[in-house]
Design an enzyme around this catalytic site. Structure first.
Site, short mmCIF file in Angstrom:
data_model
loop_
_atom_site.label_atom_id
_atom_site.label_comp_id
_atom_site.label_asym_id
_atom_site.label_seq_id
_atom_site.Cartn_x
_atom_site.Cartn_y
_atom_site.Cartn_z
N THR A 5 0.82 -1.21 0.00
CA THR A 5 0.00 0.00 0.00
C THR A 5 0.86 1.26 0.00
O THR A 5 0.59 2.21 -0.74
CB THR A 5 -0.92 0.02 1.23
OG1 THR A 5 -1.71 -1.17 1.24
CG2 THR A 5 -1.83 1.23 1.22
N THR A 6 1.92 1.26 0.80
CA THR A 6 2.80 2.42 0.90
C THR A 6 3.51 2.71 -0.42
O THR A 6 3.89 3.85 -0.68
CB THR A 6 3.83 2.20 2.04
OG1 THR A 6 3.11 1.94 3.25
CG2 THR A 6 4.72 3.40 2.23
N TYR B 272 -13.59 -2.68 -0.56
CA TYR B 272 -14.75 -2.06 -1.21
C TYR B 272 -15.92 -3.03 -1.39
O TYR B 272 -17.06 -2.70 -1.08
CB TYR B 272 -14.38 -1.44 -2.57
CG TYR B 272 -15.51 -0.66 -3.20
CD1 TYR B 272 -15.91 0.56 -2.66
CD2 TYR B 272 -16.19 -1.16 -4.30
CE1 TYR B 272 -16.96 1.27 -3.21
CE2 TYR B 272 -17.24 -0.45 -4.85
CZ TYR B 272 -17.63 0.75 -4.30
OH TYR B 272 -18.68 1.45 -4.84
N TYR C 39 -2.85 -9.93 4.59
CA TYR C 39 -2.73 -8.56 5.09
C TYR C 39 -4.10 -8.07 5.51
O TYR C 39 -4.99 -7.93 4.67
CB TYR C 39 -2.12 -7.66 4.02
CG TYR C 39 -1.90 -6.21 4.43
CD1 TYR C 39 -1.92 -5.81 5.76
CD2 TYR C 39 -1.66 -5.24 3.47
CE1 TYR C 39 -1.71 -4.50 6.13
CE2 TYR C 39 -1.45 -3.91 3.83
CZ TYR C 39 -1.47 -3.54 5.16
OH TYR C 39 -1.28 -2.23 5.52
N ARG D 199 -8.41 0.47 5.95
CA ARG D 199 -8.30 0.76 4.52
C ARG D 199 -9.30 -0.06 3.70
O ARG D 199 -9.82 0.42 2.70
CB ARG D 199 -6.89 0.46 4.01
CG ARG D 199 -5.87 1.52 4.39
CD ARG D 199 -4.53 1.21 3.72
NE ARG D 199 -3.56 2.27 3.95
CZ ARG D 199 -3.42 3.35 3.20
NH1 ARG D 199 -4.21 3.54 2.16
NH2 ARG D 199 -2.50 4.25 3.48
N LYS E 199 0.08 -10.09 8.18
CA LYS E 199 0.40 -8.73 8.59
C LYS E 199 -0.88 -8.15 9.17
O LYS E 199 -1.85 -7.95 8.46
CB LYS E 199 0.90 -7.90 7.40
CG LYS E 199 1.20 -6.45 7.75
CD LYS E 199 1.56 -5.65 6.50
CE LYS E 199 1.76 -4.17 6.86
NZ LYS E 199 2.01 -3.33 5.66
N ILE F 160 6.21 -4.94 9.54
CA ILE F 160 6.38 -4.37 8.20
C ILE F 160 6.03 -2.90 8.36
O ILE F 160 4.89 -2.53 8.54
CB ILE F 160 5.48 -5.07 7.16
CG1 ILE F 160 5.92 -6.53 7.00
CG2 ILE F 160 5.57 -4.34 5.82
CD1 ILE F 160 5.06 -7.34 6.05
#
Length: 288
Positions: free
Chosen positions: A46-47, A109, A135, A140, A164, A206
């Site tokens: 994502t980052t 979503y 994850y 998010r 994660k 992470i």
């Protein structure tokens, strides 16, 4: 999976002012992470703003990262999304040498049920050539992978090796640690809770803030791994304020601005993200 223990960093994708990928800065950032003691790198999580990169750009970044790392530390590729068929295809076709695992975020979503989440990862596990790290980041994705679903996946698929976790629920972390099979790893997905998560039994972090402070984050994780929580607490407390500022206007805009102050390229992000505002910039400068 000893490769994913300790400190990992979710690398940013540096951009030039015009929005194109800045490979020169990416190379310097990779070198910085390795020299400062990071244990492994996550490319295009994502980052890394993976959602705004084209398929060709993703391939270029992965190949470039693997080439520059050159086997010095392990690499994890971020491949996830809310179209199961497309993600299955991407993971089945992923064959870039140098990577040891896939980090795959839960579907966002669509808001699937727990059974839908299970079936999504079942389909991924069936085709993956590399181990899978789940994850979970409900803030998010809009949905939580429950502890029961995580444990079920861990027991049913030997190539699902870790999660994660960024749910913020210590009850959930504890259930996973209690009920998952031996060897299944819990990884902190949220910088400020790394110390308490590792005290419970997580194997590491992470990190986002590790982009700018790899030595400190690596030291924190290594101290926690050796149960030296008194020394780890000093680093934990030092990082709290700058970590909060990294996220106050969204990730990775904050950490990119810090990297810019440290000489690593621009703070350019791709829309719909925008750079942080002047007030936050001043607060970051004060902390730096």
């Amino acid at each position: 999976m000893k490769e994913i223990q300790g400190a990992g960093v979710a690398l940013v994708t540096p951009f030039h002012a015009d929005g194109t990928v800045d490979f020169e800065t990416l190379e310097r950032l990779i070198t910085f992470q390795i020299e400062e003691g990071m244990d492994y790198l996550v490319s295009l999580g994502t980052t890394g703003e993976v959602a705004t990169l084209s398929s060709e750009e993703r391939k270029q970044v992965w190949e470039f990262t693997a080439e520059k790392v050159d086997g010095r530390i392990p690499l994890v590729a971020g491949i996830g999304g809310n179209n199961t068929a497309e993600i299955v295809k991407q993971i089945a076709e992923f064959n870039i040498p140098g990577f040891c695992a896939i980090l795959s975020v839960s579907p966002y979503y669509n808001k699937p049920t727990q059974e839908g989440i299970y079936q999504h990862y079942k389909a991924i596990a069936a085709v993956a050539k590399l181990p899978i790290i789940l994850y979970n980041v409900p803030g998010r994705t809009g949905g939580n992978i429950s502890a029961a679903t995580t444990v079920r996946l861990a027991h049913d698929f030997k190539n699902i090796v870790a999660i994660k976790e960024a749910s913020g629920s210590f009850a959930q972390f504890s259930e996973i640690l209690r009920d998952a099979p031996e060897g299944f790893a819990l990884i902190s997905g949220d910088d400020p809770v790394t110390l308490p998560m590792m005290a419970l039994g997580a194997v590491g972090i992470i990190s986002v803030v590790g982009n700018a402070y790899p030595r400190e984050v690596a030291r924190l994780a290594h101290l926690c791994a050796h149960a030296d929580f008194t020394a780890a607490r000093v680093i934990h407390n030092r990082l709290l304020a700058i970590t909060d500022l990294c996220f106050v206007e969204g990730n990775p805009a904050g950490v990119k601005y810090i990297l810019k102050q440290k000489g690593f390229g621009t703070d350019t992000v791709r829309l719909p993200l925008v750079p942080i505002g002047d007030a936050t910039k001043e607060k970051i400068k004060a902390q730096l």
